[in-house]
Design a protein around this motif. Structure first.
Motif, short mmCIF file in Angstrom:
data_model
loop_
_atom_site.label_atom_id
_atom_site.label_comp_id
_atom_site.label_asym_id
_atom_site.label_seq_id
_atom_site.Cartn_x
_atom_site.Cartn_y
_atom_site.Cartn_z
N ARG A 104 0.81 -1.23 0.00
CA ARG A 104 0.00 0.00 0.00
C ARG A 104 0.84 1.27 0.00
NH1 ARG A 104 -4.03 -0.07 4.87
NH2 ARG A 104 -4.41 2.00 3.99
N GLU A 106 2.48 3.21 -2.19
CA GLU A 106 2.18 4.30 -3.12
C GLU A 106 0.82 4.94 -2.82
OE1 GLU A 106 4.35 5.55 -4.99
OE2 GLU A 106 5.85 3.99 -4.63
N ASP A 107 -0.12 4.16 -2.30
CA ASP A 107 -1.44 4.70 -1.99
C ASP A 107 -1.41 5.66 -0.80
OD1 ASP A 107 -2.46 3.15 -4.02
OD2 ASP A 107 -3.01 1.49 -2.69
N ARG A 111 -1.03 11.26 1.90
CA ARG A 111 -1.97 11.28 3.03
C ARG A 111 -1.42 12.18 4.13
NH1 ARG A 111 -5.30 6.70 3.33
NH2 ARG A 111 -6.01 7.54 5.34
N ASP A 131 -8.84 9.66 4.19
CA ASP A 131 -8.54 10.21 2.87
C ASP A 131 -9.55 11.28 2.49
OD1 ASP A 131 -7.21 10.52 0.52
OD2 ASP A 131 -8.05 8.75 -0.46
#
Length: 227
Positions: A104, A106-107, A111, A131
């Protein structure tokens, strides 16, 4: 008169006994290298077995580990997470420690941190704001306010809620009540024994000093506005 001496039957001469002893020693010396050679072979087999067991243990342990995300450098609250802030580490798969899979990574770039995170800590979802959550803008400031039981509603005090910060004048003066628009950045932990609770309010930077001074004198009331 002469006397004749004869050996008893079955008695060996000294020379014969010495020859037999030397032959036994030679035979024993020939057998010793064989015993030592088998001893070395046995030791080598044992070492190979132990080495194979250690390798198998390490190999199986590697299979039981997973890659997760950790923080590479200190991240302050409300900071945007960058790629350089994260690193991949391995932990035991059956551990009870909360973590986020490395897949996860790169996701999570971009943030926002919901709390201060120290370098080396495993990253968990609780460290991040939801998010798309509202962020503190450059022209805003976060002010801490300790509100009493009657200075804020019991419902609606959640992060992101729009509020009006009511600033009362200093007692004994002819000042007027002022309303400062803002929103809730966070609610403190446990409520104190007298009902006070800490609240973090985001207001315009220009109003931050006035709200902070009023909060220190307990002259602030928070009103939650409708959507």
């Amino acid at each position: 008169m002469s006397t004749t001496m004869t050996r008893r039957n079955g008695s060996a001469s000294p020379d014969s006994a010495n020859r037999a002893a030397r032959q036994a020693t030679i035979v024993a010396q020939k057998k010793d290298p064989v015993r030592r050679r088998w001893g070395r072979i046995g030791g080598g087999v044992l070492a190979a077995v132990v080495g194979g067991w250690l390798f198998a243990s390490l190999y199986l342990s590697a299979d039981d580990r997973v890659e997760v995300l950790a923080v590479a450098s200190d991240v302050a609250r409300f900071d945007v997470i960058e790629r350089s802030d994260l690193k991949v580490v391995t932990i035991a798969e059956d551990t009870d420690v909360s973590s986020i899979p490395a897949s996860r990574l790169e996701d999570l770039v971009g943030r926002v941190a919901s709390t201060d995170i120290v370098a080396g800590a495993l990253l968990v979802d609780g460290h991040l704001l939801p998010d798309g959550d509202r962020l503190v803008a450059a022209d805003e400031a976060v002010v801490g306010v300790l509100v009493g039981p009657g200075d804020s509603p019991t419902t609606g005090m959640t992060r992101g809620a729009q509020v009006s910060v009511v600033v009362r004048p200093v007692a004994g003066t002819n000042g007027t009540v002022a309303e400062v628009p803002g929103w809730i950045a966070g609610i403190g932990g446990e409520v104190s024994s007298n009902g006070d609770r800490p609240v973090e309010v985001v207001v315009a930077r220009a109003d931050a000093a006035r709200v902070s001074a009023a909060a220190a004198d307990r002259r602030v009331t928070i009103v939650v506005l409708g959507e």
